[in-house]
Motif scaffolding. Structure first.
Motif, PDB file in Angstrom:
ATOM      1  N   LYS A 125       0.995  -1.043   0.021  1.00 50.27           N
ATOM      2  CA  LYS A 125       0.205  -0.147   0.109  1.00 50.27           C
ATOM      3  C   LYS A 125       0.705   1.226   0.256  1.00 50.27           C
ATOM      4  O   LYS A 125      -0.168   2.227   0.968  1.00 50.27           O
ATOM      5  CB  LYS A 125      -0.933  -0.073   1.449  1.00 50.27           C
ATOM      6  CG  LYS A 125      -1.923  -0.770   1.054  1.00 50.27           C
ATOM      7  CD  LYS A 125      -3.546  -1.165   2.361  1.00 50.27           C
ATOM      8  CE  LYS A 125      -3.937  -1.760   1.568  1.00 50.27           C
ATOM      9  NZ  LYS A 125      -5.374  -1.576   2.973  1.00 50.27           N
ATOM     10  N   ASN A 126       2.543   0.528  -0.489  1.00 49.50           N
ATOM     11  CA  ASN A 126       3.124   2.470   0.042  1.00 49.50           C
ATOM     12  C   ASN A 126       3.029   2.920   1.097  1.00 49.50           C
ATOM     13  O   ASN A 126       3.221   4.334   1.339  1.00 49.50           O
ATOM     14  CB  ASN A 126       2.862   3.487  -1.040  1.00 49.50           C
ATOM     15  CG  ASN A 126       2.797   2.352  -2.805  1.00 49.50           C
ATOM     16  OD1 ASN A 126       4.077   1.822  -2.851  1.00 49.50           O
ATOM     17  ND2 ASN A 126       2.387   2.603  -3.481  1.00 49.50           N
ATOM     18  N   ILE A 127       3.162   2.715   1.891  1.00 46.26           N
ATOM     19  CA  ILE A 127       2.870   2.834   3.071  1.00 46.26           C
ATOM     20  C   ILE A 127       4.533   2.673   4.231  1.00 46.26           C
ATOM     21  O   ILE A 127       4.847   1.733   4.212  1.00 46.26           O
ATOM     22  CB  ILE A 127       1.904   2.690   4.380  1.00 46.26           C
ATOM     23  CG1 ILE A 127       0.879   2.503   4.159  1.00 46.26           C
ATOM     24  CG2 ILE A 127       2.456   2.807   5.932  1.00 46.26           C
ATOM     25  CD1 ILE A 127      -0.759   2.052   4.713  1.00 46.26           C
ATOM     26  N   THR A 128       5.596   3.786   4.298  1.00 52.21           N
ATOM     27  CA  THR A 128       6.718   3.112   4.302  1.00 52.21           C
ATOM     28  C   THR A 128       7.069   3.718   5.489  1.00 52.21           C
ATOM     29  O   THR A 128       8.378   2.910   6.347  1.00 52.21           O
ATOM     30  CB  THR A 128       7.646   3.758   3.288  1.00 52.21           C
ATOM     31  OG1 THR A 128       7.701   5.112   3.210  1.00 52.21           O
ATOM     32  CG2 THR A 128       7.701   3.784   2.070  1.00 52.21           C
ATOM     33  N   ALA A 129       6.245   3.751   5.972  1.00 55.84           N
ATOM     34  CA  ALA A 129       6.661   4.281   7.959  1.00 55.84           C
ATOM     35  C   ALA A 129       5.502   4.175   8.976  1.00 55.84           C
ATOM     36  O   ALA A 129       4.763   5.057   8.495  1.00 55.84           O
ATOM     37  CB  ALA A 129       7.642   6.448   8.294  1.00 55.84           C
ATOM     38  N   ILE A 130       5.357   4.047  10.140  1.00 47.84           N
ATOM     39  CA  ILE A 130       4.576   4.149  11.557  1.00 47.84           C
ATOM     40  C   ILE A 130       5.174   4.642  12.301  1.00 47.84           C
ATOM     41  O   ILE A 130       6.504   4.362  12.537  1.00 47.84           O
ATOM     42  CB  ILE A 130       3.755   3.026  11.068  1.00 47.84           C
ATOM     43  CG1 ILE A 130       5.224   1.471  11.088  1.00 47.84           C
ATOM     44  CG2 ILE A 130       3.203   3.171   9.365  1.00 47.84           C
ATOM     45  CD1 ILE A 130       4.409   0.587  12.033  1.00 47.84           C
ATOM     46  N   SER A 131       4.607   4.806  13.173  1.00 48.54           N
ATOM     47  CA  SER A 131       4.279   5.258  15.051  1.00 48.54           C
ATOM     48  C   SER A 131       3.641   4.189  15.315  1.00 48.54           C
ATOM     49  O   SER A 131       3.061   3.508  14.870  1.00 48.54           O
ATOM     50  CB  SER A 131       4.284   6.174  15.070  1.00 48.54           C
ATOM     51  OG  SER A 131       4.041   7.705  14.576  1.00 48.54           O
ATOM     52  N   ILE A 132       4.663   3.594  16.617  1.00 47.76           N
ATOM     53  CA  ILE A 132       4.286   2.577  17.841  1.00 47.76           C
ATOM     54  C   ILE A 132       3.583   3.182  18.586  1.00 47.76           C
ATOM     55  O   ILE A 132       4.383   3.541  19.056  1.00 47.76           O
ATOM     56  CB  ILE A 132       5.688   1.723  18.368  1.00 47.76           C
ATOM     57  CG1 ILE A 132       5.603   0.974  16.208  1.00 47.76           C
ATOM     58  CG2 ILE A 132       4.917   0.096  18.726  1.00 47.76           C
ATOM     59  CD1 ILE A 132       6.895   0.226  16.104  1.00 47.76           C
ATOM     60  N   HIS A 133       2.508   2.327  18.871  1.00 49.25           N
ATOM     61  CA  HIS A 133       1.561   2.992  20.216  1.00 49.25           C
ATOM     62  C   HIS A 133       1.486   1.538  21.607  1.00 49.25           C
ATOM     63  O   HIS A 133       1.032   1.059  20.608  1.00 49.25           O
ATOM     64  CB  HIS A 133       0.576   3.108  19.758  1.00 49.25           C
ATOM     65  CG  HIS A 133      -0.532   3.033  20.653  1.00 49.25           C
ATOM     66  ND1 HIS A 133      -1.541   2.682  21.942  1.00 49.25           N
ATOM     67  CD2 HIS A 133      -0.553   4.934  21.620  1.00 49.25           C
ATOM     68  CE1 HIS A 133      -1.920   3.181  22.802  1.00 49.25           C
ATOM     69  NE2 HIS A 133      -1.859   4.816  22.601  1.00 49.25           N
ATOM     70  N   LEU A 134       2.221   2.649  22.000  1.00 48.64           N
ATOM     71  CA  LEU A 134       2.631   1.147  22.971  1.00 48.64           C
ATOM     72  C   LEU A 134       1.674   1.416  24.243  1.00 48.64           C
ATOM     73  O   LEU A 134       2.355   2.242  25.221  1.00 48.64           O
ATOM     74  CB  LEU A 134       3.878   1.122  23.815  1.00 48.64           C
ATOM     75  CG  LEU A 134       4.771   0.717  22.284  1.00 48.64           C
ATOM     76  CD1 LEU A 134       6.622   0.635  23.545  1.00 48.64           C
ATOM     77  CD2 LEU A 134       4.920  -0.679  21.991  1.00 48.64           C
ATOM     78  N   LYS A 135       0.669   0.369  25.221  1.00 48.82           N
ATOM     79  CA  LYS A 135      -0.141  -0.017  25.693  1.00 48.82           C
ATOM     80  C   LYS A 135       0.645   0.155  27.452  1.00 48.82           C
ATOM     81  O   LYS A 135       1.411  -1.211  27.155  1.00 48.82           O
ATOM     82  CB  LYS A 135      -0.886   0.111  25.827  1.00 48.82           C
ATOM     83  CG  LYS A 135      -2.611   0.801  25.044  1.00 48.82           C
ATOM     84  CD  LYS A 135      -3.805  -0.074  25.045  1.00 48.82           C
ATOM     85  CE  LYS A 135      -4.677   0.532  24.011  1.00 48.82           C
ATOM     86  NZ  LYS A 135      -6.071   0.535  23.835  1.00 48.82           N
ATOM     87  N   ARG A 136       1.040   0.187  27.832  1.00 42.46           N
ATOM     88  CA  ARG A 136       1.650   0.142  29.679  1.00 42.46           C
ATOM     89  C   ARG A 136       0.548  -0.789  30.444  1.00 42.46           C
ATOM     90  O   ARG A 136      -0.193  -0.554  30.900  1.00 42.46           O
ATOM     91  CB  ARG A 136       1.642   1.320  30.479  1.00 42.46           C
ATOM     92  CG  ARG A 136       2.744   1.947  29.803  1.00 42.46           C
ATOM     93  CD  ARG A 136       4.115   2.631  30.415  1.00 42.46           C
ATOM     94  NE  ARG A 136       4.979   3.197  29.906  1.00 42.46           N
ATOM     95  CZ  ARG A 136       5.763   3.062  29.822  1.00 42.46           C
ATOM     96  NH1 ARG A 136       6.821   2.221  30.152  1.00 42.46           N
ATOM     97  NH2 ARG A 136       6.746   4.126  28.818  1.00 42.46           N
ATOM     98  N   GLU A 137       0.075  -1.529  29.775  1.00 41.83           N
ATOM     99  CA  GLU A 137      -0.957  -3.340  30.666  1.00 41.83           C
ATOM    100  C   GLU A 137      -0.614  -4.211  30.893  1.00 41.83           C
ATOM    101  O   GLU A 137       0.210  -4.330  30.164  1.00 41.83           O
ATOM    102  CB  GLU A 137      -1.989  -3.382  29.213  1.00 41.83           C
ATOM    103  CG  GLU A 137      -2.648  -2.202  29.621  1.00 41.83           C
ATOM    104  CD  GLU A 137      -3.966  -2.154  28.076  1.00 41.83           C
ATOM    105  OE1 GLU A 137      -3.523  -3.766  27.800  1.00 41.83           O
ATOM    106  OE2 GLU A 137      -5.276  -1.561  27.794  1.00 41.83           O
TER     107      GLU A 137
END
Length: 92
Positions: A80-92
């Motif tokens: 889908k030509n998505i080359t960069a993402i952020s990662i969401h980390l939950k503290r569970e």
């Protein structure tokens, strides 16, 4: 002597990517989503509950399953030509 004007500090929002990855672990499976935050839509998803993956995995909730899901999700994102993402980390 002239004092330069104060520069605004850069906001963290300026560095975040519009796509955020969320990973969910339970005792039975692993799933991952990539969400486009401005529109709140799901760009890609992968889960160990999918029938096509379940046959190739020994167990659906260990680290090996998470690695395989990560690889599959990465391939879908590149298609889908998505080359960069952020990662969401939950503290569970």
């Amino acid at each position: 002597m002239m004092i330069p004007p104060l520069s605004r500090p850069l906001r963290i929002i300026d560095f975040l990517k519009p796509y955020v990855q969320k990973i969910h672990f339970t005792n039975n499976y692993v799933s991952a989503l990539v969400i486009h935050t401005p529109t709140a839509t799901i760009a890609c998803s992968a889960s160990s509950q999918e029938k096509a993956l379940r046959s190739s995995l020994e167990t659906t909730y260990n680290v090996a399953a998470a690695v395989k899901i990560g690889k599959i999700l990465g391939e879908h994102l590149l298609l889908k030509n998505i080359t960069a993402i952020s990662i969401h980390l939950k503290r569970e």
